[in-house]
Structure formats: C-alpha cells, structure tokens
Design a protein around this motif. Structure first.
Motif, PDB file in Angstrom:
ATOM      1  N   ALA A 158      14.280  -6.543   3.021  1.00 45.41           N
ATOM      2  CA  ALA A 158      12.958  -7.119   2.736  1.00 45.41           C
ATOM      3  C   ALA A 158      12.113  -6.103   1.976  1.00 45.41           C
ATOM      4  N   LEU A 159      10.935  -6.535   1.532  1.00 44.97           N
ATOM      5  CA  LEU A 159      10.007  -5.663   0.819  1.00 44.97           C
ATOM      6  C   LEU A 159       8.919  -5.185   1.773  1.00 44.97           C
ATOM      7  N   PRO A 160       8.454  -3.938   1.636  1.00 44.99           N
ATOM      8  CA  PRO A 160       7.505  -3.373   2.605  1.00 44.99           C
ATOM      9  C   PRO A 160       6.139  -4.054   2.604  1.00 44.99           C
ATOM     10  N   TYR A 161       5.737  -4.649   1.482  1.00 42.59           N
ATOM     11  CA  TYR A 161       4.458  -5.357   1.414  1.00 42.59           C
ATOM     12  C   TYR A 161       4.665  -6.841   1.083  1.00 42.59           C
ATOM     13  N   GLY A 162       5.894  -7.301   1.172  1.00 45.02           N
ATOM     14  CA  GLY A 162       6.147  -8.680   0.785  1.00 45.02           C
ATOM     15  C   GLY A 162       5.776  -8.873  -0.674  1.00 45.02           C
ATOM     16  N   LEU A 163       4.985  -9.896  -0.947  1.00 48.67           N
ATOM     17  CA  LEU A 163       4.520 -10.167  -2.320  1.00 48.67           C
ATOM     18  C   LEU A 163       3.035  -9.852  -2.475  1.00 48.67           C
ATOM     19  N   GLN A 164       2.524  -8.924  -1.654  1.00 46.00           N
ATOM     20  CA  GLN A 164       1.103  -8.606  -1.697  1.00 46.00           C
ATOM     21  C   GLN A 164       0.722  -7.768  -2.918  1.00 46.00           C
ATOM     22  N   VAL A 165       1.592  -6.807  -3.291  1.00 50.32           N
ATOM     23  CA  VAL A 165       1.217  -5.844  -4.334  1.00 50.32           C
ATOM     24  C   VAL A 165       0.880  -6.514  -5.659  1.00 50.32           C
ATOM     25  N   PRO A 166       1.651  -7.499  -6.157  1.00 50.76           N
ATOM     26  CA  PRO A 166       1.293  -8.118  -7.430  1.00 50.76           C
ATOM     27  C   PRO A 166      -0.051  -8.837  -7.424  1.00 50.76           C
ATOM     28  N   GLN A 167      -0.631  -9.031  -6.238  1.00 47.40           N
ATOM     29  CA  GLN A 167      -1.933  -9.699  -6.162  1.00 47.40           C
ATOM     30  C   GLN A 167      -3.092  -8.717  -6.265  1.00 47.40           C
ATOM     31  N   VAL A 168      -2.794  -7.418  -6.322  1.00 47.65           N
ATOM     32  CA  VAL A 168      -3.840  -6.397  -6.425  1.00 47.65           C
ATOM     33  C   VAL A 168      -4.513  -6.496  -7.788  1.00 47.65           C
ATOM     34  N   ARG A 169      -5.841  -6.473  -7.789  1.00 51.01           N
ATOM     35  CA  ARG A 169      -6.597  -6.526  -9.036  1.00 51.01           C
ATOM     36  C   ARG A 169      -7.625  -5.400  -9.164  1.00 51.01           C
ATOM     37  N   GLY A 170      -7.885  -4.698  -8.082  1.00 52.76           N
ATOM     38  CA  GLY A 170      -8.855  -3.617  -8.118  1.00 52.76           C
ATOM     39  C   GLY A 170      -8.692  -2.698  -6.926  1.00 52.76           C
ATOM     40  N   GLU A 171      -9.516  -1.638  -6.887  1.00 50.25           N
ATOM     41  CA  GLU A 171      -9.424  -0.645  -5.820  1.00 50.25           C
ATOM     42  C   GLU A 171      -9.624  -1.273  -4.432  1.00 50.25           C
ATOM     43  N   ARG A 172     -10.512  -2.250  -4.336  1.00 57.66           N
ATOM     44  CA  ARG A 172     -10.767  -2.874  -3.033  1.00 57.66           C
ATOM     45  C   ARG A 172      -9.513  -3.526  -2.468  1.00 57.66           C
ATOM     46  N   ASP A 173      -8.709  -4.100  -3.353  1.00 58.32           N
ATOM     47  CA  ASP A 173      -7.507  -4.800  -2.892  1.00 58.32           C
ATOM     48  C   ASP A 173      -6.484  -3.854  -2.285  1.00 58.32           C
ATOM     49  N   LEU A 174      -6.542  -2.571  -2.653  1.00 61.55           N
ATOM     50  CA  LEU A 174      -5.582  -1.611  -2.102  1.00 61.55           C
ATOM     51  C   LEU A 174      -5.719  -1.502  -0.586  1.00 61.55           C
ATOM     52  N   HIS A 175      -6.942  -1.629  -0.101  1.00 65.08           N
ATOM     53  CA  HIS A 175      -7.182  -1.492   1.347  1.00 65.08           C
ATOM     54  C   HIS A 175      -6.727  -2.730   2.117  1.00 65.08           C
ATOM     55  N   LYS A 176      -6.456  -3.811   1.399  1.00 61.80           N
ATOM     56  CA  LYS A 176      -6.021  -5.038   2.064  1.00 61.80           C
ATOM     57  C   LYS A 176      -4.508  -5.094   2.229  1.00 61.80           C
ATOM     58  N   LEU A 177      -3.786  -4.203   1.563  1.00 66.78           N
ATOM     59  CA  LEU A 177      -2.328  -4.227   1.650  1.00 66.78           C
ATOM     60  C   LEU A 177      -1.879  -3.861   3.062  1.00 66.78           C
ATOM     61  N   GLN A 178      -1.006  -4.663   3.611  1.00 65.37           N
ATOM     62  CA  GLN A 178      -0.520  -4.450   4.980  1.00 65.37           C
ATOM     63  C   GLN A 178       0.960  -4.074   4.933  1.00 65.37           C
ATOM     64  N   TYR A 179       1.240  -2.823   5.230  1.00 60.29           N
ATOM     65  CA  TYR A 179       2.618  -2.332   5.293  1.00 60.29           C
ATOM     66  C   TYR A 179       3.297  -2.880   6.549  1.00 60.29           C
ATOM     67  N   VAL A 180       4.471  -3.451   6.377  1.00 65.77           N
ATOM     68  CA  VAL A 180       5.231  -3.959   7.519  1.00 65.77           C
ATOM     69  C   VAL A 180       6.120  -2.833   8.031  1.00 65.77           C
ATOM     70  N   PRO A 181       5.884  -2.333   9.224  1.00 64.94           N
ATOM     71  CA  PRO A 181       6.659  -1.190   9.722  1.00 64.94           C
ATOM     72  C   PRO A 181       8.153  -1.429   9.678  1.00 64.94           C
ATOM     73  N   LEU A 182       8.868  -0.407   9.296  1.00 65.34           N
ATOM     74  CA  LEU A 182      10.321  -0.474   9.163  1.00 65.34           C
ATOM     75  C   LEU A 182      10.988  -0.885  10.475  1.00 65.34           C
ATOM     76  N   ARG A 183      10.491  -0.353  11.574  1.00 62.25           N
ATOM     77  CA  ARG A 183      11.167  -0.540  12.856  1.00 62.25           C
ATOM     78  C   ARG A 183      10.942  -1.933  13.444  1.00 62.25           C
ATOM     79  N   THR A 184      10.034  -2.714  12.874  1.00 64.08           N
ATOM     80  CA  THR A 184       9.929  -4.105  13.316  1.00 64.08           C
ATOM     81  C   THR A 184      11.134  -4.900  12.820  1.00 64.08           C
ATOM     82  N   ARG A 185      11.803  -4.352  11.778  1.00 70.18           N
ATOM     83  CA  ARG A 185      12.973  -5.025  11.208  1.00 70.18           C
ATOM     84  C   ARG A 185      14.268  -4.292  11.546  1.00 70.18           C
ATOM     85  N   ARG A 186      14.187  -2.979  11.759  1.00 74.80           N
ATOM     86  CA  ARG A 186      15.364  -2.188  12.138  1.00 74.80           C
ATOM     87  C   ARG A 186      14.984  -1.234  13.265  1.00 74.80           C
TER      88      ARG A 186
END
Length: 573
Positions: A466-494
């Motif tokens: 899987a991807l660490p941010y899913g499809l969130q990163v391509p939706q970034v348009r400015g600095e404010r959007d960076l703080h909205k990115l939610q990293y999915v912890p590796l260990r929730t999947r492994r």
C-alpha cells in the motif's frame, strides 16, 4: 537569435617591470557556447610575490580551458567551483613548495573574477579584489565585493584569494542578461583611477569598438597616476537566444513509422513489440552484432508536441552521461539517424511492480537490498545534478542477476540544461503523482531530498503493498494541506516488523522536506543501523500514532459502555 557578445580587453604593466595581471576570453565552439556558455576572466597577482604572475596566468588559462571540459549536465556554479577549486589546490601546493610556505605574501596567489554568459543569464564567479561593474550613464554599479580585511591602523589585507589557503570560498551570483548592457572588469590599478564619467565618455568616443575603448581606459588610468599594472575588460551583450535548444537537436529528424516484427529500421531488426500507447511504441530489436536493444519511438500523436519530442531527443543524452550498473545504458551513437527515437539496452528481468506481486510480504533484508541499489542509481544521477523525477515500480527492472536498474529517463531534470532561462529548479510535475514528493505540489520544486521521499514510498509499498498516504499527496495544493496529510503507520499493516522501522520511514516521508533525512546515504544508514532516536519507545499519543486504531478502540469502548449501562438499567427494573 543566438548569444552574441562584443568584447574589448587590454592590459599594461605601467610603471612596473613585470605585469602580474592576466585576462582572457574563451573561444568556444557553437555547441560549447550553447551548452556551457561564453566565459571571460581576469586575475591580478599580488605585488609582494615574485611568482604571482604565474598564478594569475594559470588561473585564467586553467579556467577558460578546463571549464569547457566539465559535464554539460552540471550548472555553471558547480562546474566553475570544481575548476577553481582544482586550480586553488595546485596554486596552494606550489606555494607550499616555495617561499610561500613560510610567507603567504610570496606565494602563488592571485585575485580572480569571471563572467559566464549562458542562455539568457550572466553568472559571476569572484574571489579577491578584482572588480566587476555594470556601466550606467551616471554610475558604475559594483557587482562584486572586495574580500579585503581591515586591520588595526587602517591597513587592509586580502582575506580571500586563489592559492592563499587550501580551502577556497568563491562568491557566485546570477542575474538575467539584457541586450545592450555593458559590464566592466578591472584590476585595482585600473578601477582606482577611473570613474563612470570617464568610462561613458570613452564608450561614446569609440562607439561599438570596445577594444579601442579598453585601450583608452588603460591609458587614462596610467595618465591619472596609477602606479600598478592596469587591466580592463569590457563586454556588451549584442543579442540573446529566445529559448534554449535541447542538447541533441531533433532538426531534420522525421517521426518514425510504426514498426513490425522482422522490419529493418536504422540498423536494427525488430524482434517484437513490447508496448504501444497513444504517445509511444516500444519494441525489442537487435543490431548487426546480435546485441539486443529496446527502441522507444514517438507516435504521430506527438507531431505538434515540441516538449515531448525534446524528451526523445535528450533521453539517450542523459543515459550516456551516467555510468552506473543501476541506470539504464544507451546504445552507442555509431551512425547518423534519419528518425527520432531512443535506443537503450534491453534488460531480461521483471519490473519492481511484478516483483511486488510475486512477493506480497517480503522480508526486511530483501527490501533493504533493493532500496540500496535504487539509491545507488539515484546517487549516480544526483552527482551529475540530475533528478530522475519518475521513480515508480514500473520504472525499475530487476535483471536475472538481481541487479536493480533505473529505466525511463524521459522525465529527468538536468540542472545544467535547464539554467539560462531564469529558473533552473525542477518545478514541473513530471512523474507519477502518488510517488511524487509534496513539494512539487506546493510549487517549491524538487531536489535529491524529493527523490528520497519517493524511494521511501517504494520501500513502504514493497513491505505493505500500500501507499503511506494513500492518494492524499496529489491533492496537496499549498503549505496548509501538508499538515492535513495522515501517515498510515507501517505496523498497522505489518505488525511483524520492528517499531524502529516505522519511525525511520515516517521521518523519510515527512511532508516538509527539511524534516526528512537530508541525504540518501543517511536514509540507508537508518534502514540498516537505526540510531537512538529511532530505538526509543514512541511517546506520541495513540491518537496521533494510530488514528484509525484510536477511533476504532474508542468506538468499541463507547459501545461496550452503552451495553453495560443498558444492562444495569434492565436489571434495576
């Protein structure tokens, strides 16, 4: 239109028996002028040294010759810094062999200034107290800064110069060139005795003849009492290119036809088609010696797309300038072509995407081994000031021997080819969006740290699918959007993977580039030998570490509490 300069230059020993100044203008070929620009330089040996005339001559000659031997992929700044650092090391070594070992004032030391005109820009390289000015009607605008240190009693001495010490700190500046602007380079024997009024009167008197104007200014400085060597260079911008041509011209090259098996084409025999899209056709072919190649050809759909066609013209050029077992190699340019296409080595193996399908839950050691090889390929590009910019599973091939190879250099950004039009930074989105670092989306542009982010995405995907941010990163348009990115912890999947690995990857995948590891080598070191910052237990609240798990747990607790309360209420009746 092309870059054209008018130059005048003259030097005179004046009242001294020996001229310790030196100056010169490069005479590059048309190809060199397009790829590296036109350079001119001036140097002034320190008067206290009996050998500084050799230093000034070596500095100017060495720069004007060696600069054109540097990689076309390098920026002017990097190329000039490498050449001048080598010259400085040689001069300093010569001083250490002679009187300069005990007295720096008697060593191989000189001041130095150079201008490099490339594309529509001017680059200044400077160390010491030679000066560069822009000539205005009423003033001489200083573009360089004297590296002189004021001592007690008002005396000054050189703080920086070529050959003065083993370390060299060079000033660099860059600005847009303007047609008609005139620049003046001068040693202290000249600039201490001339002013803006004299320069403008001299230019007006001699018109377009800058050589006569330079000679007149030297004579005027001597007439005004200069006791030193006097050197003046004048340069005027006559014309500038409208745009920057690709390093490999596609002029005269025709679009190729669609190829079929057994067809002969440009010295190759087509074996089979590998891929066909609206933009390109990729075929496997063999040459007369039986060597296998992958040919990539533009389709008729790209007939009016100059940007995409330029990519075909430059992709092989990029591959030929990178020597690494982890970067695709181009076919030798043995014959003149009639059609536009790219020929690179054909690799028997599988893409990383196919490998991930075959290995849905690989071990950490396997993934680290692949990451190490990808990083070495990226580092080979970065040393040439190139960025791959399209790092994704489909652009990585693992051959039969287990070697991981970067392919598809069509999106590569080459700093040395991009500078000259005002901004050499890689700003355009060139690769697959879900592997692209957030700074491309905010408009800050890419860097080697951006490719570290892309590599970390691949490592995460190899481990989890899987991807660490899913499809969130391509939706970034400015600095404010960076703080909205939610990293999915590796260990929730492994959950079988170590906690420290999650922390290493989370750092490499930080939305802000400054918060990541600052080199690929640092990231690889953390993957293999994590430091104390990654081994400590994570004290971050569960809500931040595992938001999904936190809310699921909270929902479960509320649900359980509701059931308990309902049970108590029923029993109370």
């Amino acid at each position: 239109m092309t870059l054209r300069l008018a130059v005048g230059q003259h030097s005179d020993a004046g009242l001294k028996a020996l001229n310790q100044d030196f100056h010169g203008v490069a005479q590059p070929t048309d190809a060199q002028a397009r790829s590296r620009g036109i350079a001119l330089a001036i140097a002034d040996g320190i008067s206290s040294s009996p050998v500084s005339q050799f230093a000034s001559a070596a500095a100017v000659r060495g720069f004007l010759e060696d600069y054109y031997g540097t990689s076309e992929a390098w920026t002017v700044r990097r190329a000039a810094h490498c050449v001048l650092s080598a010259t400085n090391a040689w001069l300093h070594a010569e001083s250490q062999r002679g009187e300069g070992r005990f007295d720096k004032d008697r060593g191989h030391v000189c001041t130095f200034s150079a201008l490099v005109f490339k594309g529509r820009e001017v680059h200044l390289l400077h160390v010491g107290d030679t000066r560069v000015y822009r000539v205005h009607a009423t003033a001489l605008e200083p573009l360089s800064q004297d590296h002189r240190v004021r001592a007690y009693g008002g005396q000054t001495y050189l703080g920086r110069a070529l050959g003065l010490s083993a370390h060299l700190d060079i000033d660099h500046a860059c600005w847009p060139a303007e047609i008609g602007e005139t620049l003046l380079l001068a040693t202290d024997g000249a600039y201490e005795h001339i002013d803006a009024a004299l320069v403008n009167d001299t230019l007006a008197t001699h018109g377009a003849n800058l050589q006569a104007a330079a000679e007149a200014l030297v004579a005027a400085a001597l007439a005004r009492g200069s006791q030193d060597n006097v050197t003046v260079m004048l340069v005027r911008v006559e014309s500038l290119p409208r745009d920057i041509a690709p390093p490999v011209s596609r002029d005269g090259l025709r679009l190729p036809p669609r190829l079929s098996p057994r067809q002969q084409f440009e010295g190759y025999r087509v074996v089979r088609e590998l891929q066909h899209t609206a933009r390109s056709q990729v075929v496997m072919a063999v040459d007369d010696d039986g060597r296998e190649w992958a040919l990539k050809l533009p389709t008729a759909e790209l007939a009016g797309n100059a940007r995409e066609l330029d990519r075909f013209a430059t992709e092989e050029w990029v591959a030929r300038r990178v020597d690494s077992p982890h970067v695709i190699k181009a076919a030798p340019a043995e014959a003149k072509r009639e059609h536009l296409f790219t020929a690179v080595e054909f690799i028997h193996g599988q893409t990383l995407a196919q490998w991930m399908t075959d290995h849905p839950q690989p071990g950490l050691d396997e993934v680290r081994g692949i990451a190490d090889q990808i990083a070495r390929g990226l580092q080979a590009l970065h040393r040439k000031e190139m960025l791959h910019q399209d790092l994704r599973p489909e652009n990585l091939i693992i051959d039969r021997h287990g070697t991981v190879i970067l392919i598809d250099l069509a999106s590569a950004h080459v700093a040395g080819l991009s500078e000259g039009l005002g901004d050499a930074r890689p700003l355009a989105l060139a690769g697959t969006l879900q592997y692209t670092a957030p700074e491309y989306f905010t408009g800050d542009g890419g860097s080697p740290i951006s490719e570290l982010f892309s590599l970390a995405v691949l490592v995460y995907q190899m481990l989890t699918g899987a991807l660490p941010y899913g499809l969130q990163v391509p939706q970034v348009r400015g600095e404010r959007d960076l703080h909205k990115l939610q990293y999915v912890p590796l260990r929730t999947r492994r959950p079988d993977l170590p906690e420290w690995l999650d922390r290493v990857l989370k750092k490499a995948l930080q939305p802000q580039a400054a918060r990541r590891q600052q080199a690929l080598s640092e990231f690889l070191h953390d993957l293999h030998s994590p430091g104390a910052e990654f081994m400590q237990r994570d004290r971050t609240p569960l809500q931040e570490r595992h938001p999904l798990l936190f809310w699921r747990g909270l929902t479960f607790v509320f649900g359980l509490a509701t059931v308990v309360l309902l049970g108590l209420r029923v029993s109370g009746r």
